[in-house]
Design a protein around this motif. Structure first.
Motif, PDB file in Angstrom:
ATOM      1  N   GLY A  93     -31.372 -16.061  -0.433  1.00  0.00           N
ATOM      2  CA  GLY A  93     -30.155 -16.409  -0.578  1.00  0.00           C
ATOM      3  C   GLY A  93     -29.693 -17.722   0.160  1.00  0.00           C
ATOM      4  O   GLY A  93     -28.578 -18.038  -0.097  1.00  0.00           O
ATOM      5  N   TYR A 117     -30.555 -10.108  -2.589  1.00  0.00           N
ATOM      6  CA  TYR A 117     -30.715 -11.387  -1.601  1.00  0.00           C
ATOM      7  C   TYR A 117     -30.561 -10.742  -0.261  1.00  0.00           C
ATOM      8  O   TYR A 117     -29.884  -9.704  -0.171  1.00  0.00           O
ATOM      9  CB  TYR A 117     -29.588 -12.500  -1.972  1.00  0.00           C
ATOM     10  CG  TYR A 117     -28.404 -12.153  -1.707  1.00  0.00           C
ATOM     11  CD1 TYR A 117     -27.680 -12.626  -0.531  1.00  0.00           C
ATOM     12  CD2 TYR A 117     -27.314 -11.503  -2.514  1.00  0.00           C
ATOM     13  CE1 TYR A 117     -26.344 -12.629  -0.228  1.00  0.00           C
ATOM     14  CE2 TYR A 117     -26.161 -11.378  -2.266  1.00  0.00           C
ATOM     15  CZ  TYR A 117     -25.635 -11.699  -1.248  1.00  0.00           C
ATOM     16  OH  TYR A 117     -24.247 -11.722  -0.775  1.00  0.00           O
ATOM     17  N   ASN A 135     -26.863  -7.160  -1.682  1.00  0.00           N
ATOM     18  CA  ASN A 135     -27.406  -7.417  -0.318  1.00  0.00           C
ATOM     19  C   ASN A 135     -27.662  -6.151   0.315  1.00  0.00           C
ATOM     20  O   ASN A 135     -26.674  -5.604   0.748  1.00  0.00           O
ATOM     21  CB  ASN A 135     -26.568  -8.388   0.395  1.00  0.00           C
ATOM     22  CG  ASN A 135     -27.055  -8.940   1.666  1.00  0.00           C
ATOM     23  OD1 ASN A 135     -27.778  -8.434   2.388  1.00  0.00           O
ATOM     24  ND2 ASN A 135     -26.875 -10.309   1.796  1.00  0.00           N
TER      25      ASN A 135
END
Length: 191
Positions: A93, A117, A135
């Motif tokens: 990311g 990410y 995430n």
């Protein structure tokens, strides 16, 4: 493969919280979205699950890596995993600016059902559009923003379901773990 359970983690920076390792032990696969930091983290993931996938993060550099630097150098920057019901894209990311990260990740991986990410250390489940942008937060002890966390993804041909797992920041205190809100989906996002 008709179904699989994945433990999605990121940002361990050389330390995997033992409570996250225990969650990983209930899964078939561990997927690490970068800033792994050490051979020991990869070994703990391998001890917990049959299959381990990982990408390199901006801190996964030979001079910072604890252990054999060859393991760090071998990490890809991007992975695409074919799962029942769709493709999971994995990146760290850091290559996408925070302000437009979700939009740009969706544009970069339009064929994916979800993109995982790390980098920000912030637990995020954005399932407002396809692909989902996920995430898992930090699975170590560095900048956990309330406690170490991970995501558990159950993938089968009928759909994908997510479970958020977050623990309190005080490691090792029995009975102090908490589970964050569950996020589920009845159908896999189109891939």
């Amino acid at each position: 493969m008709d179904a699989t359970r994945l433990c999605l983690i990121a940002d361990t920076h050389g330390y995997l919280d033992p409570r996250i390792a225990a969650v990983a032990a209930t899964c078939d696969q561990v997927v690490h979205a970068g800033d792994i930091g050490a051979d020991a983290v990869l070994a703990e993931c391998a001890a917990a699950a049959a299959t381990v996938h990982g990408v390199g993060g901006n801190n996964d550099r030979p001079e910072r890596w604890r252990g054999d630097p060859a393991a760090c150098v071998a990490l890809p920057r991007t992975l695409r995993l074919a799962l029942p019901g769709g493709t999971l894209a994995v990146v760290h990311g850091d290559a996408w600016p925070a302000r437009e990260r979700h939009r740009r990740l969706r544009a970069a991986f339009p064929e994916a059902a979800a993109v995982v990410y790390g980098h920000s250390h912030r637990l995020t489940v954005d399932d407002t559009a396809t692909p989902w942008v996920l995430n898992p937060g930090a699975a170590g002890r560095s900048r956990t923003f309330g406690g170490p966390s991970c995501l558990v993804l159950d993938a089968d041909r009928t759909g994908w379901r997510l479970r958020v797992q977050r623990f309190t920041a005080a490691a090792g205190r029995a009975g102090r773990s908490v589970r964050a809100a569950h996020v589920t989906a009845d159908e896999a996002p189109p891939g």
